[in-house]
Scaffold this motif. Structure first.
Motif, PDB file in Angstrom:
ATOM      1  N   GLU A 154     -18.219  79.702  35.326  1.00  0.00           N
ATOM      2  CA  GLU A 154     -18.946  80.273  34.328  1.00  0.00           C
ATOM      3  C   GLU A 154     -20.625  80.408  34.481  1.00  0.00           C
ATOM      4  O   GLU A 154     -21.335  81.031  33.834  1.00  0.00           O
ATOM      5  N   ILE A 155     -20.887  79.900  35.584  1.00  0.00           N
ATOM      6  CA  ILE A 155     -22.496  79.913  35.969  1.00  0.00           C
ATOM      7  C   ILE A 155     -22.772  81.307  36.457  1.00  0.00           C
ATOM      8  O   ILE A 155     -22.035  81.898  37.412  1.00  0.00           O
ATOM      9  N   PRO A 156     -23.599  81.989  35.839  1.00  0.00           N
ATOM     10  CA  PRO A 156     -24.100  83.309  36.413  1.00  0.00           C
ATOM     11  C   PRO A 156     -24.550  83.339  37.720  1.00  0.00           C
ATOM     12  O   PRO A 156     -25.554  82.421  37.730  1.00  0.00           O
ATOM     13  N   ARG A 157     -24.261  83.959  38.911  1.00  0.00           N
ATOM     14  CA  ARG A 157     -24.829  84.005  40.150  1.00  0.00           C
ATOM     15  C   ARG A 157     -24.368  85.374  40.636  1.00  0.00           C
ATOM     16  O   ARG A 157     -23.358  86.114  40.171  1.00  0.00           O
ATOM     17  N   PRO A 158     -25.112  85.596  41.895  1.00  0.00           N
ATOM     18  CA  PRO A 158     -24.745  86.845  42.449  1.00  0.00           C
ATOM     19  C   PRO A 158     -23.507  86.657  43.244  1.00  0.00           C
ATOM     20  O   PRO A 158     -23.065  85.431  43.708  1.00  0.00           O
ATOM     21  N   TYR A 159     -22.746  87.627  43.264  1.00  0.00           N
ATOM     22  CA  TYR A 159     -21.373  87.519  44.257  1.00  0.00           C
ATOM     23  C   TYR A 159     -21.726  87.453  45.688  1.00  0.00           C
ATOM     24  O   TYR A 159     -22.550  88.112  46.183  1.00  0.00           O
ATOM     25  N   ARG A 160     -20.962  86.578  46.328  1.00  0.00           N
ATOM     26  CA  ARG A 160     -20.927  86.327  47.695  1.00  0.00           C
ATOM     27  C   ARG A 160     -19.418  86.660  48.109  1.00  0.00           C
ATOM     28  O   ARG A 160     -18.345  86.626  47.493  1.00  0.00           O
ATOM     29  N   GLY A 161     -19.243  86.907  49.380  1.00  0.00           N
ATOM     30  CA  GLY A 161     -17.978  87.228  50.122  1.00  0.00           C
ATOM     31  C   GLY A 161     -16.933  86.150  49.641  1.00  0.00           C
ATOM     32  O   GLY A 161     -17.201  85.183  49.820  1.00  0.00           O
ATOM     33  N   PHE A 162     -15.632  86.673  49.388  1.00  0.00           N
ATOM     34  CA  PHE A 162     -14.770  85.929  49.279  1.00  0.00           C
ATOM     35  C   PHE A 162     -14.742  85.060  47.934  1.00  0.00           C
ATOM     36  O   PHE A 162     -14.033  84.076  47.585  1.00  0.00           O
ATOM     37  N   GLY A 163     -16.044  85.198  47.207  1.00  0.00           N
ATOM     38  CA  GLY A 163     -15.914  84.515  45.695  1.00  0.00           C
ATOM     39  C   GLY A 163     -16.751  83.148  46.092  1.00  0.00           C
ATOM     40  O   GLY A 163     -16.701  82.277  45.326  1.00  0.00           O
ATOM     41  N   ALA A 164     -17.456  83.008  47.373  1.00  0.00           N
ATOM     42  CA  ALA A 164     -17.916  81.587  47.601  1.00  0.00           C
ATOM     43  C   ALA A 164     -19.250  81.415  46.816  1.00  0.00           C
ATOM     44  O   ALA A 164     -19.669  82.169  46.382  1.00  0.00           O
ATOM     45  N   VAL A 165     -19.347  80.055  46.788  1.00  0.00           N
ATOM     46  CA  VAL A 165     -20.443  79.572  45.911  1.00  0.00           C
ATOM     47  C   VAL A 165     -21.170  78.361  46.872  1.00  0.00           C
ATOM     48  O   VAL A 165     -20.636  77.670  47.247  1.00  0.00           O
ATOM     49  N   ARG A 166     -22.508  78.665  46.784  1.00  0.00           N
ATOM     50  CA  ARG A 166     -23.414  77.884  47.672  1.00  0.00           C
ATOM     51  C   ARG A 166     -23.617  76.623  47.146  1.00  0.00           C
ATOM     52  O   ARG A 166     -24.042  76.714  46.074  1.00  0.00           O
ATOM     53  N   VAL A 167     -23.286  75.456  47.815  1.00  0.00           N
ATOM     54  CA  VAL A 167     -23.595  74.306  47.302  1.00  0.00           C
ATOM     55  C   VAL A 167     -24.370  73.236  48.113  1.00  0.00           C
ATOM     56  O   VAL A 167     -24.345  73.521  49.310  1.00  0.00           O
ATOM     57  N   ARG A 168     -24.853  72.398  47.884  1.00  0.00           N
ATOM     58  CA  ARG A 168     -25.233  71.065  48.617  1.00  0.00           C
ATOM     59  C   ARG A 168     -24.124  69.747  48.161  1.00  0.00           C
ATOM     60  O   ARG A 168     -24.019  69.649  47.238  1.00  0.00           O
ATOM     61  N   ALA A 169     -23.612  69.499  49.519  1.00  0.00           N
ATOM     62  CA  ALA A 169     -22.527  68.596  49.139  1.00  0.00           C
ATOM     63  C   ALA A 169     -22.927  67.200  49.663  1.00  0.00           C
ATOM     64  O   ALA A 169     -23.852  67.300  50.417  1.00  0.00           O
ATOM     65  N   ILE A 175     -18.397  76.512  48.612  1.00  0.00           N
ATOM     66  CA  ILE A 175     -17.034  76.064  48.093  1.00  0.00           C
ATOM     67  C   ILE A 175     -16.401  77.362  47.933  1.00  0.00           C
ATOM     68  O   ILE A 175     -16.917  78.612  47.707  1.00  0.00           O
ATOM     69  N   PHE A 176     -14.954  77.745  48.088  1.00  0.00           N
ATOM     70  CA  PHE A 176     -14.304  78.588  48.135  1.00  0.00           C
ATOM     71  C   PHE A 176     -13.154  78.653  47.113  1.00  0.00           C
ATOM     72  O   PHE A 176     -12.606  77.731  47.013  1.00  0.00           O
ATOM     73  N   PRO A 177     -13.020  79.840  46.357  1.00  0.00           N
ATOM     74  CA  PRO A 177     -11.841  79.724  45.469  1.00  0.00           C
ATOM     75  C   PRO A 177     -10.319  79.493  46.300  1.00  0.00           C
ATOM     76  O   PRO A 177     -10.219  79.803  47.313  1.00  0.00           O
ATOM     77  N   ASP A 178      -9.787  78.763  45.196  1.00  0.00           N
ATOM     78  CA  ASP A 178      -8.050  78.520  45.676  1.00  0.00           C
ATOM     79  C   ASP A 178      -7.131  79.337  44.798  1.00  0.00           C
ATOM     80  O   ASP A 178      -7.396  78.761  43.623  1.00  0.00           O
ATOM     81  N   SER A 179      -6.595  80.096  45.461  1.00  0.00           N
ATOM     82  CA  SER A 179      -5.814  80.855  44.646  1.00  0.00           C
ATOM     83  C   SER A 179      -4.548  79.586  43.879  1.00  0.00           C
ATOM     84  O   SER A 179      -3.863  80.254  42.737  1.00  0.00           O
ATOM     85  N   LYS A 180      -4.163  78.825  44.661  1.00  0.00           N
ATOM     86  CA  LYS A 180      -3.172  78.005  44.030  1.00  0.00           C
ATOM     87  C   LYS A 180      -3.554  77.235  43.130  1.00  0.00           C
ATOM     88  O   LYS A 180      -2.934  77.087  42.014  1.00  0.00           O
ATOM     89  N   SER A 181      -4.746  76.590  42.817  1.00  0.00           N
ATOM     90  CA  SER A 181      -5.077  75.841  41.825  1.00  0.00           C
ATOM     91  C   SER A 181      -5.911  76.373  40.852  1.00  0.00           C
ATOM     92  O   SER A 181      -6.027  76.216  39.809  1.00  0.00           O
ATOM     93  N   GLY A 182      -6.510  77.649  41.336  1.00  0.00           N
ATOM     94  CA  GLY A 182      -7.440  78.404  40.303  1.00  0.00           C
ATOM     95  C   GLY A 182      -8.849  77.622  40.303  1.00  0.00           C
ATOM     96  O   GLY A 182      -9.658  78.243  39.623  1.00  0.00           O
TER      97      GLY A 182
END
Length: 99
Positions: free
Chosen positions: A35-50, A61-68
């Motif tokens: 739900e966080i508004p952000r620019p689209y990145r390849g594969f739907g990736a979201v930049r994070v500090r872990a 982090i990357f979208p997982d089609s299994k778990s959603g």
């Protein structure tokens, strides 16, 4: 946005010679991230500090089609430094950088 969760480590392999170790973001937290508004990145990736234990790194982090939800790749250097093994639990802190 900062989230914390505990999840198990699992191995993913597209080929025998290429294995990755991942942990999954719980689906309800994945919905919050989505739900966080952000620019689209390849594969739907979201930049994070872990952060796991004393190890902190910047990744995506990357979208997982299994778990959603999303999955977090665990670098070998982090697994070694924190004694992370396949099947074991990890406590993860993620700060979303793409907000």
């Amino acid at each position: 946005m900062i989230i914390e969760f505990e999840s198990d480590v699992f191995r993913w392999s597209a080929r025998d010679d290429m294995a990755m170790y991942l942990t999954a973001v719980p689906p309800e937290l994945g919905e919050d991230i989505r739900e966080i508004p952000r620019p689209y990145r390849g594969f739907g990736a979201v930049r994070v500090r872990a952060r796991i234990g004393r190890s902190e790194w910047t990744t995506s982090i990357f979208p997982d089609s299994k778990s959603g939800s999303y999955v977090l790749p665990l670098k070998k250097s982090v697994r070694d430094a924190e004694g992370i093994v396949e099947g074991g639990p990890v406590v993860v802190r993620i700060e979303v950088l793409d907000a």
